[in-house]
Design an enzyme around this catalytic site. Structure first.
Site, short mmCIF file in Angstrom:
data_model
loop_
_atom_site.label_atom_id
_atom_site.label_comp_id
_atom_site.label_asym_id
_atom_site.label_seq_id
_atom_site.Cartn_x
_atom_site.Cartn_y
_atom_site.Cartn_z
N ALA A 114 1.53 3.40 7.69
CA ALA A 114 1.86 4.80 7.91
C ALA A 114 0.61 5.59 8.28
CB ALA A 114 2.51 5.38 6.67
N ASN A 146 0.82 -1.20 0.00
CA ASN A 146 0.00 0.00 0.00
C ASN A 146 0.86 1.25 0.00
OD1 ASN A 146 -1.82 2.03 0.38
ND2 ASN A 146 -2.60 1.33 2.33
N ASP A 147 1.47 1.56 1.13
CA ASP A 147 2.23 2.80 1.26
C ASP A 147 3.31 2.96 0.18
OD1 ASP A 147 0.82 3.64 3.45
OD2 ASP A 147 2.11 2.57 4.84
N VAL A 148 3.90 1.84 -0.23
CA VAL A 148 5.01 1.93 -1.18
C VAL A 148 4.54 2.29 -2.60
CG1 VAL A 148 6.46 0.35 0.11
CG2 VAL A 148 5.00 -0.55 -1.70
N THR A 149 3.21 2.38 -2.79
CA THR A 149 2.68 2.77 -4.10
C THR A 149 1.99 4.12 -4.04
OG1 THR A 149 0.50 1.81 -3.70
CG2 THR A 149 2.17 0.35 -4.61
#
Lengths: 102, 466
Positions: free
Chosen positions: B436, B395-398
């Protein structure tokens, strides 16, 4: 003037840090998990200290407090050595290239 | 038995073999030989130490039995552990190295004659400093790793534990450790030595509790580094080159990994260690109005249709894949796609998962060839030309907010440019924000299809529909 042996060991230490720095940067990111498990296994070379502590005490007095701590450290380090190297081996055996290339 | 010069040469050989073991990891082909070098190095170190002590009485028998017990436990764990539990395992192993360092330091303190360090109450100052440092770092590694283990295992909540004045308390304890070591050297009273170890145990706990679950890759690397420095400290005490070399190697290795992980999140090391994100989350996630935005909800059939008609698909795995154990199903899906002539590759973010390289190991376990798996820099430009991005458990990494919104806590973090692909499939259990605590804009875009399900079940469904 004579140089204290400590300085030699310090030199080894500092140079090893540099070797570690360059060697680890060359490790491919896909192998970072095996890198952690194998560094874990090799840091268990602390077992040499444990062996000396356990065996080198006065003979006939095997269960001196200092020896007991040595023996305890031997068990812990042994778990790590065997576990660390074997799990690394197991992981590395899984990394394969495309089949059709063979 | 064996002259101390010869012994030192053998230790040096072990050290060199350990360097070669790490060097082997530069490519998967040479890595297995590298591991063998490591094993040989260890065998040499243990062998010559036993010979040099030359005590083959009852003590030696105990040594063999204990090594056998430890070895069997270790081997059993190594063979039984599922690959998804690797972060916990590594944390657990770190704790053992830490504790072993503490024990060795204690026996050196209690029985210094054995190591030629002087006599009890009159130990050489240099040795005393080295062994206190080794013991202190070892103790911090031990309790810190235990906390990391509990958090990774889910026994302890992954959310950060913070309290008022935490950093000041840590600072105070850190300074008092230095003071105590100084005092110990001056007085040689053993009480101080025990207090140093006790405080270090406490520091280890306090250091790790404020760090959240998603920052575990940094913590694990950091503890890896600590275990190395502890070993080096003991190495100086015992005047043992193998230990000094290894300690330095492991210490710098862990430090580099921590650096790579921090860079992957665009955060400074201190920011992670002092426990940053947990506090700022509350603001962004509490604005619940965001969740009202419309999302396109898809099912396995839609996803199968999209991917079958694509010419290239990029798969983005994340921690969710590990939790759902979806790597095998994913490989099967990719096999079917490849049969249909779809080009498939995998894109891995540096901080995907809970430890460095976590995703790569899982994919390797599912027999994904490593030359289909790419790092962020290698593949990021390919998203623009790819038809479908299949995001499974990431999730956060995209999250494109990392590029657009300077206010966002993840601003500046390098991300996978999933948004550039023609369509995006998100396999997720719910709309909940990632670790996050930030809402992901991508969920609400026109070309995004949300697949709300367990990663494994959804992937299996898709296979059926292909």
């Amino acid at each position: 003037m004579e140089i204290d042996p400590f300085i030699f060991r310090l030199s080894i230490f500092i140079l090893s840090i540099f070797i570690g720095y360059y060697v680890v940067w060359s490790v491919t990111p896909s192998l970072h998990t095996p890198l952690m498990s194998v560094t874990n296994a090799i840091s268990s070379v602390i077992i040499v200290g444990a062996i000396i502590a356990a065996l080198a005490g006065e003979s006939g007095n095997v269960f001196d407090t200092a020896n007991i701590f040595g023996y305890l450290a031997i068990i812990l380090a042994a778990i790590n050595i065997f576990g660390g190297f074997l799990v690394t081996q197991r992981m590395l055996a899984m990394y394969k290239k495309k089949k059709d290339k063979k | 038995m064996i002259s101390s010069n010869l012994l030192a040469v053998f230790y040096l050989i072990s050290g060199v073999l350990f360097i070669l073991a790490l060097r082997g990891l530069s490519s998967p082909e040479t890595s297995r030989r590298g591991n063998l070098f490591g094993i040989i190095g260890m065998a040499i170190a243990i062998g010559v130490t036993i010979i040099s002590v030359g005590n083959f009485s009852t003590g030696f028998l105990y040594l063999l039995v204990l090594m056998l017990i430890g070895g069997s436990i270790g081997s059993l764990i190594a063979f039984k552990i599922p690959m998804t539990a690797m972060p916990e395992l590594v944390a657990g192993f770190h704790s053992l190295v830490g504790l072993a360092a503490v024990f060795v330091a204690i026996s050196a303190f209690l029985n210094p004659e054995v190591f030629n360090l002087g006599s009890p109450g009159n130990i050489k100052i240099a040795s005393l400093i080295e062994m206190s440092l080794g013991a202190a770092i070892g103790a911090i590694t031990f309790t810190g790793s235990i906390i990391a283990f509990l958090k990774l295992r889910g026994i302890m909540s992954g959310s950060p534990i913070t309290f008022f004045g935490q950093h000041y308390l840590n600072l105070f304890l850190g300074l008092s450790l230095i003071g105590l070591i100084f005092y110990l050297c001056k007085t040689q009273v053993d009480t101080w030595f025990w207090i140093i170890i006790a405080i270090s145990f406490l520091v280890g706990i306090l250091l790790i509790i404020p760090i959240g679950g998603a920052d575990m890759p940094v913590v694990i690397s950091m503890l890896n580094s600590y275990s190395g420095w502890a070993a080096a400290g003991i190495g100086f005490t015992l005047e043992n080159t193998a230990l000094i070399i290894t300690g330095a190697l492991v210490g710098s290795s862990g430090a580099i990994l921590s650096y790579i992980m921090c860079k992957g999140m665009n955060r400074s090391f201190f920011n992670v260690i002092l426990g940053g994100w947990g506090v700022t989350d509350q603001k962004s996630s509490s604005s619940s109005s965001k969740e009202q935005k419309p999302v396109k909800n898809g099912n396995a059939d839609d996803a199968a249709f999209l991917m079958k008609n694509a010419s290239s698909v990029i798969i983005v795995p994340g921690y969710g894949m590990a939790v759902a154990q979806a790597q095998h199903a994913l490989r099967e899906m990719v096999d079917v796609l490849k049969k249909n002539g779809v080009k498939v590759s995998y894109a891995i973010h540096p901080v995907a998962g809970r430890m460095p390289g976590h995703m790569n190991v899982l994919l390797a376990e599912a027999n994904v060839p490593y030359d289909e798996v790419f790092e962020l820099e290698e593949i990021n430009n390919d998203f623009a030309s790819c038809d479908v991005a299949y995001v499974i458990g990431a999730n956060d990494v995209t999250n494109p907010v990392a590029k657009s919104d300077p206010e966002s806590p993840i601003y500046g973090m390098p991300i996978l440019d999933v948004e550039k692909s023609k369509s995006v499939l998100f396999v997720k259990r719910s709309l909940s924000p990632g670790y996050a605590g930030i809402d992901n804009d991508l969920f609400y875009r026109d070309n995004t299809l949300m697949l709300f399900a367990d990663a494994k079940k959804m992937t299996e469904e898709i296979i059926k529909n292909l």
